[in-house]
Design an enzyme around this catalytic site. Sequence first.
Site, PDB file in Angstrom:
ATOM      1  CG  HIS A  63     -17.700  -9.291   1.256  1.00 51.59           C
ATOM      2  ND1 HIS A  63     -16.973  -8.223   0.689  1.00 51.59           N
ATOM      3  CD2 HIS A  63     -18.148  -8.954   2.333  1.00 51.59           C
ATOM      4  CE1 HIS A  63     -16.702  -7.433   1.391  1.00 51.59           C
ATOM      5  NE2 HIS A  63     -17.508  -7.775   2.631  1.00 51.59           N
ATOM      6  CG  HIS A  65     -19.934  -8.491   5.682  1.00 51.73           C
ATOM      7  ND1 HIS A  65     -18.479  -8.805   5.930  1.00 51.73           N
ATOM      8  CD2 HIS A  65     -20.594  -9.558   6.238  1.00 51.73           C
ATOM      9  CE1 HIS A  65     -18.471  -9.830   6.568  1.00 51.73           C
ATOM     10  NE2 HIS A  65     -19.697 -10.354   6.971  1.00 51.73           N
ATOM     11  CG  ASP A  67     -19.335  -2.864   4.868  1.00 48.91           C
ATOM     12  OD1 ASP A  67     -20.026  -4.156   4.951  1.00 48.91           O
ATOM     13  OD2 ASP A  67     -18.369  -2.663   4.909  1.00 48.91           O
ATOM     14  CG  HIS A  68     -18.428  -4.708   0.938  1.00 43.14           C
ATOM     15  ND1 HIS A  68     -17.543  -4.207   0.069  1.00 43.14           N
ATOM     16  CD2 HIS A  68     -18.273  -4.590   2.147  1.00 43.14           C
ATOM     17  CE1 HIS A  68     -16.495  -4.050   1.065  1.00 43.14           C
ATOM     18  NE2 HIS A  68     -17.025  -4.197   2.127  1.00 43.14           N
TER      19      HIS A  68
END
Length: 244
Positions: A63, A65, A67-68
């Site tokens: 996804h 975001h 942090d990904h």
Amino acid sequence: MRVTVVGSGDAFGSGGRFQTCLAVAPDPAGPPHVLVDCGATSLTAMRQQGIETNDIDTALVTHLHGDHFGGLPFLVLDGQFRRRTRDLTVVGPPGTGDRLTRAMEALFPGSSGVRRRFDVHVVEHADRSPRELGPLRATPFEVRHASGAPAYALRVEGPSGAMAYSGDTEWTDALLDAADGVGLFLCEGYSPRPIRWHLDLDTLARHRDRFTCRRLLLTHLSPTALAEDLSGWDVAHDGLRVEL
């Protein structure tokens, strides 16, 4: 097949852990060629763990975001300045190409249009439609997490084994399908109690016996989850390597 937990942390580095990143090597004796997620801290973690970034052929994104997927601009620019020649494929949710371009322009203005020795190919997940990645096959399963685009759990299968990763999500039975029969299921255990858009330990415990995976490994833990008694759980840590 070998899976390295490059980063097992949440968005905020709780417990001193790097943000989400998994490195998958089709051959346990060889280097990783696939990343599952690439958080903003991932290049630092890969350097620390001796993973050659230019060996990465494909980045699978659960996804959108930071942090990904926030490490992708750095992965691209690292390849540019270190004379990478092999193309990089990014497979992510609908809108990944536009989000990556905007992230690169926000961080390094003008960087998205630079000519390089390699191309970056962006393709989009289609729910439950497998994609062949050389000797590996990746299948996305749509889950429940608000990120401005659909979010997915991912299943990655190779000649010698299979792994799955929940991504970030509230409980959904799609996780049972993603992790069905795999040797390793890396599962978010973000909070001890129910919280919107994330998987909590109470809910996970209620469904634990429904999973058919051989090993369930907690990851993406918040400070409150890390403070819990986790002795009844198998917990990931940065640098952990698992052969399947």
